[in-house]
Design an enzyme around this catalytic site. Structure first.
Site, PDB file in Angstrom:
ATOM      1  CE  LYS A 191      -3.819   2.148   2.552  1.00 46.81           C
ATOM      2  NZ  LYS A 191      -4.677   2.033   3.761  1.00 46.81           N
ATOM      3  CE  LYS A 244      -6.345   2.154  -1.032  1.00 46.98           C
ATOM      4  NZ  LYS A 244      -7.078   2.254   0.256  1.00 46.98           N
TER       5      LYS A 244
END
Length: 318
Positions: A191, A244
């Site tokens: 992330k 992500k």
């Protein structure tokens, strides 16, 4: 001369030899559940995405079921916030209530619970603050409590997004000790501290009140670090891996897919959604063609599943 065009001669021919398939089964739809009643607020920066109260949840789930969407990812927006994000792990917290409600009306709907504190803390960070920074080890027990509360409420998958060191291992042990060894973990393994998250903070009311998240989310310039992060989560017991954002990080999606044999999830984030919606509203792009191409590129890069705010649109187009 090689005659590559032979396999492009018609739409049926192209479909016959198409290497990458995008289906409704690939899609996970995020939902933002807010405390209160009779609330359906459109997110200003995300057209057709809403914050909804529990009384609108039945209507939402019925629509998703009609469209063939089988998985949802839940984010909660409480009325009250505090320094330790108490609402995240309260058995009567908004996500826990939403999980129970969904399971009552649609038992087969796969419910994934985002496991983080940022929507519940008054400072907007993903853990406990000590000395003006997030205390990694002091935050882990609260993430464990959150995961256990979500599993107790009936969540099918726990999706921790906090990017604390050791978070997957701590949650795995906590779930196992609480009798939820059968519940898988969909880890936000990779992330990045991305500028593409801006609209999400409108939707989830989770903007940090000071500083940023760069001490725990990854530097967008780093590639090798992604493998280190994912390796830790795999070793600690992750069952799925999330990358992500997705679109600007397809090289990372491919790297992670090549390295690990777990199901891989690409998160088509809010900024990616908002950019396309804005361009489409101005008539600058063919939204359907662009979105389908974009999501197909994520599958082609190696994603098995896609979290996307376009899920309803894509289900209709497909």
């Amino acid at each position: 001369m090689d005659r590559h065009r032979r396999l492009r001669s018609s739409s049926n021919m192209r479909a016959l030899v198409r290497e990458t398939k995008l289906t409704v089964d690939d899609l996970i739809y995020p939902l933002f559940i807010v405390e209160g009643e009779n609330i359906k607020n459109e997110v200003p920066s995300m057209p057709n995405v809403f914050q909804i109260s529990l009384d609108y949840l039945t209507e939402e789930i019925e629509e998703l079921t009609r469209l063939g969407i089988k998985s949802v990812l839940l984010f909660g927006i409480p009325k009250l916030k505090d320094p330790t994000g108490t609402g995240a792990y309260d058995d009567a917290g908004i996500v826990q209530l939403a999980i129970k409600h969904i399971k009552e009306i649609a038992p087969d709907m796969l419910v994934i619970a985002d496991t983080c504190l940022c929507e519940y803390t008054d400072h907007g960070h993903c853990g406990v603050i000590h000395n003006n920074d997030v205390d990694n080890d002091a935050s882990l027990p609260l993430h464990v409590k959150t995961a256990v509360a979500q599993a107790k409420a009936g969540a099918d998958i726990i999706a921790p997004s906090n990017m604390m060191d050791g978070f997957v291992g701590a949650i795995r042990r906590g779930l196992d000790d609480a009798g939820y060894s059968h519940i898988p973990i969909m880890s936000y393994a990779v992330k990045y501290a991305s500028s593409f998250y801006g609209p999400f903070r409108d939707a989830a009311d989770s903007t940090p009140q000071f500083g940023d998240r760069k001490t725990y989310q990854m530097d967008p310039a780093n590639r090798i670090e992604a493998i280190r992060e994912a390796t830790s989560d795999v070793n600690e017991g992750a069952d799925f891996l999330i990358v992500k954002p997705a679109l600007s990080y397809l090289d990372i999606v491919r790297d992670v897919k090549n390295q690990f044999n777990l199901p891989l999830v690409a998160y088509n984030v809010s900024g990616e959604y908002a950019l396309v919606k804005a361009a489409a509203q101005n008539g600058w792009v063919d939204e359907e063609a662009l979105v389908l191409e974009k999501l197909t590129s994520m599958k082609r890069a190696g994603a098995d599943l896609i979290i996307t705010y376009f899920a309803k649109d894509v289900a209709k187009w497909l």
